[in-house]
Design a protein around this motif. Sequence first.
Motif, short mmCIF file in Angstrom:
data_model
loop_
_atom_site.label_atom_id
_atom_site.label_comp_id
_atom_site.label_asym_id
_atom_site.label_seq_id
_atom_site.Cartn_x
_atom_site.Cartn_y
_atom_site.Cartn_z
N THR A 261 -3.64 -0.83 1.06
CA THR A 261 -2.64 -0.43 -0.19
C THR A 261 -1.08 -1.28 0.24
N LEU B 272 0.95 0.34 2.41
CA LEU B 272 1.72 0.79 3.33
C LEU B 272 1.83 0.59 4.43
N PRO C 16 2.86 -0.64 -4.13
CA PRO C 16 1.94 -1.09 -3.29
C PRO C 16 1.34 -1.72 -3.12
#
Length: 248
Positions: free
Chosen positions: A69, A71, A115
């Motif tokens: 993602t 993150l 993301p």
Amino acid sequence: MKGYDRYAYEPFAVTVDLAVFTVRGGALHVLLIRRGQEPYEGAWALPGGFLLPRESAETAARRELVEETGLSEAVVAALHLEQLRTYSDPDRDPRMRVVSVAFTALVPDMPEPAPEGGGDAEQARWVPVGEAGEAAEAADLAFDHAQILSDARSRIGAKLEYTCLATGFCPPEFTLGELQAVYETVWGTPLDRPNFRRKVLATPGFVEAVPGAARLTGGRGKPAALYRAGPATALHPPLLRPTEGIQK
């Protein structure tokens, strides 16, 4: 171990899947990735992947979340992961027998970059849960992720009643109005503002006032006081969701 035949049983794989939620724009969102390889290439799915040989399920969950993602490691390391349940239907994965340990996590609506897909994920994005649910009903979510998503949402809605989980959706400092919006969004029902405020402030350790801090929330009223999450983890008494209409 002496005398033990490690090949006596058919091998199978273990994976992790994550239902990560946030509240933004007055709607509950879930983090999804678009798969970049078979099976289900091009389909939307929950982030996740296979455990490495010397890795715990929680370590694998955090690693996969970073890889798939985009993150940041700092954000993912700070997440409170809660194990949802284990999914072990023999036919849940067309490749082989795969058992998945599913987790849920909550994040506040963050100003950091959106993301981005990575690893075997072509794309990652926040999707309103209503849209994700519609996709799930159309069998557009890979594997059994529609069921995992449904189970995770139900778990979160229930835990808001008897734990302090709702503060996980909030920034470090928040107003009671922002906290109430979390409940209303997850439960899908309006709450009576004075009654909600009274119950929150009467619950020991639920929230703590930030001395002298306030935030303008729009309109002509005075700035709203700011709070932070308190030390409590459970709500006594529970803050029950209304069965119909506005909570009284």
